[in-house]
Structures are given as structure tokens and as C-alpha cells.
Design an enzyme around this catalytic site. Structure first.
Site, short mmCIF file in Angstrom:
data_model
loop_
_atom_site.label_atom_id
_atom_site.label_comp_id
_atom_site.label_asym_id
_atom_site.label_seq_id
_atom_site.Cartn_x
_atom_site.Cartn_y
_atom_site.Cartn_z
N LYS A 66 -28.25 4.16 -18.08
CA LYS A 66 -27.48 3.73 -19.26
C LYS A 66 -26.28 2.88 -18.81
O LYS A 66 -26.42 2.05 -17.89
CB LYS A 66 -27.09 4.96 -20.09
CG LYS A 66 -28.33 5.67 -20.71
CD LYS A 66 -28.09 7.10 -21.11
CE LYS A 66 -27.45 7.24 -22.46
NZ LYS A 66 -27.33 8.68 -22.84
N LYS A 106 -14.65 -6.43 -0.47
CA LYS A 106 -13.28 -6.39 -1.00
C LYS A 106 -12.98 -4.96 -1.45
O LYS A 106 -13.55 -4.48 -2.43
CB LYS A 106 -13.12 -7.33 -2.21
CG LYS A 106 -11.66 -7.45 -2.61
CD LYS A 106 -11.45 -7.98 -4.01
CE LYS A 106 -11.58 -6.95 -5.06
NZ LYS A 106 -10.60 -5.84 -5.01
N SER A 123 0.88 -1.17 0.00
CA SER A 123 0.00 0.00 0.00
C SER A 123 0.91 1.22 0.00
O SER A 123 1.80 1.35 0.85
CB SER A 123 -0.88 -0.05 1.25
OG SER A 123 -1.57 1.16 1.37
N CYS A 161 -16.71 9.63 -9.55
CA CYS A 161 -17.46 9.03 -10.66
C CYS A 161 -18.48 9.98 -11.27
O CYS A 161 -18.71 9.97 -12.47
CB CYS A 161 -18.17 7.78 -10.16
SG CYS A 161 -19.13 8.12 -8.68
N GLU A 185 -27.78 3.45 -4.46
CA GLU A 185 -27.24 3.44 -3.11
C GLU A 185 -27.91 4.57 -2.35
O GLU A 185 -28.52 5.47 -2.94
CB GLU A 185 -25.73 3.59 -3.14
CG GLU A 185 -25.09 2.37 -3.82
CD GLU A 185 -23.64 2.13 -3.50
OE1 GLU A 185 -22.82 3.02 -3.74
OE2 GLU A 185 -23.32 1.02 -3.02
N GLU A 194 -22.52 0.46 -9.60
CA GLU A 194 -22.22 1.89 -9.51
C GLU A 194 -20.98 2.12 -10.35
O GLU A 194 -19.86 1.86 -9.90
CB GLU A 194 -21.95 2.29 -8.04
CG GLU A 194 -23.17 2.23 -7.16
CD GLU A 194 -24.22 3.26 -7.50
OE1 GLU A 194 -23.94 4.18 -8.29
OE2 GLU A 194 -25.34 3.14 -7.01
N ASN A 205 -11.55 5.50 -4.92
CA ASN A 205 -11.66 6.95 -4.69
C ASN A 205 -12.29 7.33 -3.35
O ASN A 205 -11.95 8.37 -2.79
CB ASN A 205 -12.40 7.62 -5.86
CG ASN A 205 -13.76 7.02 -6.10
OD1 ASN A 205 -14.07 5.95 -5.59
ND2 ASN A 205 -14.57 7.72 -6.85
N VAL A 226 -17.01 0.88 -15.95
CA VAL A 226 -18.00 0.22 -16.79
C VAL A 226 -17.47 -1.13 -17.27
O VAL A 226 -18.19 -2.14 -17.27
CB VAL A 226 -18.37 1.12 -17.99
CG1 VAL A 226 -19.22 0.37 -19.01
CG2 VAL A 226 -19.09 2.37 -17.51
P1 NAD Z 1 -12.05 -0.84 -11.39
O1 NAD Z 1 -13.25 -1.19 -12.20
O2 NAD Z 1 -10.72 -1.04 -11.96
O3 NAD Z 1 -12.06 -1.71 -10.04
C1 NAD Z 1 -13.14 -1.66 -9.14
C2 NAD Z 1 -13.08 -2.86 -8.22
O4 NAD Z 1 -13.40 -4.03 -8.96
C3 NAD Z 1 -11.71 -3.12 -7.61
O5 NAD Z 1 -11.90 -3.53 -6.27
C4 NAD Z 1 -11.16 -4.25 -8.46
O6 NAD Z 1 -10.22 -5.06 -7.77
C5 NAD Z 1 -12.42 -5.03 -8.76
N1 NAD Z 1 -12.39 -5.84 -9.97
C6 NAD Z 1 -11.74 -5.60 -11.13
N2 NAD Z 1 -12.03 -6.55 -12.03
C7 NAD Z 1 -12.89 -7.41 -11.43
C8 NAD Z 1 -13.56 -8.60 -11.85
N3 NAD Z 1 -13.40 -9.09 -13.08
N4 NAD Z 1 -14.37 -9.23 -10.98
C9 NAD Z 1 -14.57 -8.73 -9.74
N5 NAD Z 1 -13.95 -7.61 -9.28
C10 NAD Z 1 -13.12 -6.97 -10.12
O7 NAD Z 1 -12.32 0.64 -10.90
P2 NAD Z 1 -11.32 1.62 -10.11
O8 NAD Z 1 -10.26 2.00 -11.06
O9 NAD Z 1 -10.99 1.02 -8.80
O10 NAD Z 1 -12.28 2.86 -9.84
C11 NAD Z 1 -12.53 3.83 -10.79
C12 NAD Z 1 -13.85 3.57 -11.48
O11 NAD Z 1 -14.89 3.44 -10.53
C13 NAD Z 1 -14.25 4.73 -12.37
O12 NAD Z 1 -14.77 4.25 -13.57
C14 NAD Z 1 -15.33 5.42 -11.57
O13 NAD Z 1 -16.21 6.18 -12.32
C15 NAD Z 1 -15.99 4.28 -10.89
N6 NAD Z 1 -16.71 4.73 -9.69
C16 NAD Z 1 -18.08 4.73 -9.69
C17 NAD Z 1 -18.77 5.20 -8.58
C18 NAD Z 1 -20.28 5.23 -8.56
O14 NAD Z 1 -20.84 5.30 -7.47
N7 NAD Z 1 -20.98 5.20 -9.68
C19 NAD Z 1 -18.08 5.63 -7.47
C20 NAD Z 1 -16.68 5.61 -7.48
C21 NAD Z 1 -16.01 5.15 -8.61
#
Ligand code: NAD
Length: 487
Positions: free
Chosen positions: A454, A176, A26, A284, A461, A250, A153, A230
Site C-alpha cells: 500500500k 545521501k 550535527s 518505521c 530490501e 521504504e 533512524n 510517505v
Molecule cells: P523524510 O521523508 O523527511 O526524509 C528522508 C530522506 O529524504 C532524507 O534524507 C531527506 O533529506 C530526503 N528528502 C526529503 N525530501 C526529499 C525530496 N523531495 N527529494 C529527495 N530527497 C528528499 O524522513 P525522515 O524524517 O528522515 O525519516 C522518518 C520517516 O522514514 C518515517 O516516515 C519512517 O517511517 C520512514 N522510514 C521508513 C523505513 C522503511 O524501511 N520502510 C525505515 C526507516 C524510516
């Protein structure tokens, strides 16, 4: 600076280690310093966490919602008492300035425990359905073991926004956190135990994109709530669909923020800056496509530049710092690559675009950046950058801007600044987004449903709406007479 937890995982009420899991560090993004070393969950750790949750859930579900709520409200109190300590940890985990984390992170998590703890006694009631003699009633029942997967974030907020409604509804959770920010959720798990949560109900395991699927595909998991991109959302929703699990998604966005000529200029600029630079742009729902009506374009840009160049960048632990580093070097590189694309595709770099000169070279810092003269087809206008990069576009009229604002596959959020109330409502009615703001941006109090439409996801939430996503209805028909059968 060290923030080493006693062990990597928190399962069944205690810290657990398994050094067979892949080790990962970390890193404090402001200095590049390693602040903790952890291990990703092995399949054995995943099994242990899910088994603990499965074991603990029935007795928890059998408690009254009032009793469950009381424990969550106590957790909220503890979080507020330890706000500084938790905020410092959040700053170490993410690099976000203490000025922000102290007002927006543990406090927002505490709000969720307080809100869901408070509404539990009334919000989980069912309906009575009169049928003319016979009657039916509905019960709102928990789903069982829910999995939460977090982005980096808002690590503590996400851990609580998912945990609070799940727990109050009578579920158990295995959470996780993102591999980039593994620390905060462990503290939330500790605090819940201290508040009286029976062991096994809120477990935290570490890992990355290879660990997530072990949870998502597990046959004893009833629901998955993901906060992430996404791309990840499609994978997780796809995997969950193969065993018909409930899902909340989300996901990311490229949200429009529309500023009409008649808007309060300083407010609109403030909203656009908050909606692009808060948390170093790693939000996000950010309004990253700022549409400014042509009549105020020049004044908007000149004041925006002036105000942006005054942003205080520096040590996140310094209360005066307004903008910290990006969460990781990978994310920083990604943002710089978008800045290069913006320049190459012809956008005007109004300010920023480089590395600030007053910070550690090991830190993952970037200047707050504004592009003007952005057009709809440019890459920086279509793809989520997830950094402090604002795109300003011009527009002539309402009809045009609505069509352009909606011209994206995302649909998380949108905002409108205008002093014409009728127009504000007319415009938000037509914008395709789940969360919208009029004359402000990015406020997300726990009372209000939050989520996207979309490709930005589904489910909500916060608010009472979140409880629907952590429960299902059981309908019970009660006959008051004898059964009349034709045979
Ligand atoms: P990410 O999609 O890379 O990872 C998100 C989480 O998913 C991590 O814990 C990661 O380890 C896990 N993960 C990745 N691949 C997986 C899989 N195949 N199966 C299960 N888990 C898996 O996202 P990030 O880079 O950590 O965060 C940034 C993204 O999150 C941006 O796109 C942002 O817009 C979005 N976000 C959305 C919200 C919302 O409330 N809509 C809030 C915060 C961030």
C-alpha cells in the site's frame, strides 16, 4: 564531545569539502551539543559524485561477483572489529542508547555486507532457456549509478542495506544520509575503501530535501532507493517517474499488532514495548496500533504500565540506558503535539506523556507513552507519530480486528500474538502488510525480505529479493541454424 569528520562528503575514495554549500550542524540529541559542522552538497559536489560513480562502475561490473563479494565480506569484518567505535558514532549521530546500537546498527550493516558478499557468487546467475535447437539465456546486469537516500533512524544500517546489494550486483552508489544524521555513512564509505573497494563506487554526499532532487532528477542516475516518509516517497517516486528510473520505496507505517486472549501475556507485552519504544519509537515498522482482545485488556494494561514505568531513561552512552532522546527538537515537538491531540480527542493517557526529570534539559527526551481506549478514528491512531507513543485499542473478535487492522492507507508491517497456530496463520494471511510477525515483533534479519505494501512503499530490501531491485534482465536469443526469411 566532537565527531567532526575530515570533510562533509566522501567522493572518489576521499573526503571532499565545498564550503559554498549551506553549513549545517550535527547535534548530539542527548545534550544539544554541536558535534560536527558540515556543508550541504552544492550542484558541483553532486556532479562530482555522480561523475565518479559513472566512471568507476563499468570496471567494477566487469569483475566476477565472487571478487566483488570478497570485498564486501572484508568490509563486514572491519565493521565487526570496529563495532564499538561505530556504535558510539551511531549513538552520537542519533541519540539511540549504546545498549541498542552495539547490537543493532553496525552489526546489521555488517550482516548486509556479509550476506550479499556471500551470495554474490551464486545469486547473480542467469537462466538457460531451451528452445528446441535454438536457445536463449538471461543475464542479470547492474543498472549503473544508483542513488540511496536515507532516513535518520538507522543511518548506518540504511547506508549498508542499500549499498550492499547495489554494489555486489555491480552498480555504483551515491548515498545521501539524512541531514539529521550525517556522520555514519561517511565511516561506511571509508571502511569500504579500506576493504578494497575501488574508488568512486560508494560516494556519500550531504544535504537535505533540496539536495535530494538534484540526485533524483539527474539523467545519469538509473535508480533511486529511498527510506523516508510517505510524503517524501510520493515526491521522489514522482520525480523518478518523469525519467523512468527504477525505484525502491521504504516508507512509513502505522502498523497493527494484534494480541488475542490466548497469547502469552508477558511475551505480547514485551513485543508491544519493543515495537513501540525501541530506538525511542523511531522505527518505521513499529506496531503502533496495539489491538488487545477484551478478555485480557485489563491485565495487559496494568502489566504494560508497570513495565513501561521501569524503562531506564538517561545518558545514551551509559550501557544501562534503555531509552534515549528523540533525534531532534523538531521531531520531539511533533511527538508532543500528537500527545496533545490524543488527550484532546479523548484517549486515556495510561503512562508517560511528559519530559523525564533525570535528563539534560537541552536533550530531546520524552517519556515512553501509552494511550488506552484509543479508537480507530483518532488522529494518534491514523497518523504516523514516529516516537515512543503506543496506542492500545480493544477488540472483540477476529473478523472485526482484521478489518480494523487493515483500515489504513499504510501497509508496512503487522504482528499477531496468539497460542493458536492455525489462527495465527489465518490472520497473517489476511493482513495487508509486507512484513509480518507471529509471536514476536520487529525482527528484521538480512535473510528475510523487508518492505511494505500500500502506501508504505514497494520493492524489498535484504534477502535475494533485493538483488532484483538492483539489476535488470538481459535476454539473449541464440539461433543455431540459418535465418529463414519469407522474402
Ligand atoms: P523524510 O521523508 O523527511 O526524509 C528522508 C530522506 O529524504 C532524507 O534524507 C531527506 O533529506 C530526503 N528528502 C526529503 N525530501 C526529499 C525530496 N523531495 N527529494 C529527495 N530527497 C528528499 O524522513 P525522515 O524524517 O528522515 O525519516 C522518518 C520517516 O522514514 C518515517 O516516515 C519512517 O517511517 C520512514 N522510514 C521508513 C523505513 C522503511 O524501511 N520502510 C525505515 C526507516 C524510516
Amino acid at each position: 564531545m566532537k565527531a567532526q569528520p575530515p570533510a562533509s562528503h566522501f567522493i572518489d575514495g576521499e573526503y571532499v569539502e565545498d564550503i559554498d554549500g549551506t553549513a549545517f550542524d550535527s547535534i548530539y540529541p542527548a545534550t544539544g551539543e554541536v558535534i560536527a559542522r558540515l556543508h550541504a552538497a552544492t550542484p558541483a559536489i553532486v556532479e562530482k559524485a555522480i561523475a565518479a560513480a559513472k566512471r568507476a562502475q563499468p570496471a567494477w561490473a566487469a569483475m566476477s561477483p565472487t571478487a566483488r563479494g570478497r570485498i564486501l565480506r572484508r568490509a563486514a569484518e572491519i565493521m565487526r572489529e570496529r563495532n564499538r567505535e561505530l556504535s558510539e558514532l551511531e549513538t552520537l549521530d542519533t541519540g539511540k542508547p549504546i545498549q541498542e546500537t552495539i547490537v543493532a546498527d553496525p552489526t546489521s550493516g555488517a550482516d548486509a555486507f556479509e550476506f550479499f558478499g556471500g551470495v554474490a557468487a551464486a545469486a547473480l546467475n542467469g537462466d538457460y532457456i531451451p528452445l528446441g535447437g535454438d536457445f536463449a539465456f538471461t543475464k542479470r546486469v547492474p543498472l549503473g549509478v544508483c542513488v540511496g537516500i536515507g532516513a535518520w533512524n538507522y543511518p548506518q544500517q540504511i547506508a549498508c542495506w542499500k549499498g550492499a546489494p547495489a554494489l555486489v550486483a555491480g552498480n555504483a552508489m551515491v548515498f545521501k544520509p539524512s541531514e539529521n544524521t550525517p556522520l555514519g555513512a561517511l565511516k561506511i564509505a571509508e571502511i569500504l575503501i579500506e576493504a578494497g573497494l575501488p574508488k568512486g563506487l560508494y560516494n556519500v554526499i550531504q544535504g537535505d530535501r533540496t539536495t535530494g532532487p538534484l540526485l533524483v532528477n539527474h539523467r545519469q542516475v538509473a535508480k533511486v532507493s529511498l527510506t523516508g516518509s510517505v510524503e517524501t516517497g510520493k515526491k521522489v517516486a514522482g520525480a523518478a517517474a518523469s525519467s523512468l528510473k527504477h525505484v525502491t520505496m521504504e516508507l512509513g507505517g502505522k502498523s497493527p499488532l494484534i494480541v488475542f486472549d490466548d497469547a502469552d501475556l508477558e511475551s505480547a507485552i514485551g513485543g508491544a514495548m519493543l515495537g513501540n519504544f525501541y530506538s525511542t519509537g523511531q522505527v518505521c515498522s513499529n506496531g503502533t496500533r496495539v489491538f488487545v482482545q477484551k478478555g485480557i485488556r485489563d491485565r495487559f494494561l496494568s502489566r504494560l504500565k508497570e513495565r513501561t514505568e521501569k524503562i531506564v531513561i538517561g545518558d545514551p552512552m551509559d550501557e544501562a540506558t534503555q531509552l534515549g532522546p528523540m533525534v531532534s527538537r523538531a521531531q520531539l515537538d511533533k511527538v508532543f503535539s500528537y500527545i496533545e491531540k490524543g488527550k484532546a480527542e479523548g484517549a486515556t493517557l495510561l503512562t508517560g506523556g511528559g519530559i523525564p526529570n533525570n535528563v539534560s534539559a537541552e536533550g530531546t527526551y520524552i517519556q515512553p507513552t501509552v494511550f488506552a481506549d484509543v479508537t480507530d478514528e483518532m488522529t494518534i491512531c491514523r497518523e504516523e507519530i514516529f516516537g515512543p507513543v503506543m496506542c492500545v485499542l480493544d477488540f472483540d473478535n477476529e473478523e472485526e480486528v482484521i478489518a480494523r487492522a487493515n483500515g489504513t492507507e499504510f501497509g508496512l508491517s503487522a504482528g499477531v500474538f496468539t497460542s493458536d497456530l492455525t489462527r495465527a496463520h489465518r490472520v497473517v494471511d489476511q493482513l495487508e502488510a509486507g512484513t509480518l510477525w507471529i509471536n514476536t515483533y520487529n525482527l528484521a534479519p538480512v535473510e528475510v525480505p523487508f518492505g511494505g505494501s500500500k502506501q508504505s512503499g514497494f520493492g524489498r530490501e535484504n534477502s535475494l529479493a533485493a538483488l532484483n531491485h538492483y539489476t535488470e534482465l538481459k535476454s539473449v536469443y541464440v539461433a543455431m541454424g540459418k535465418v529463414e526469411a519469407p522474402y
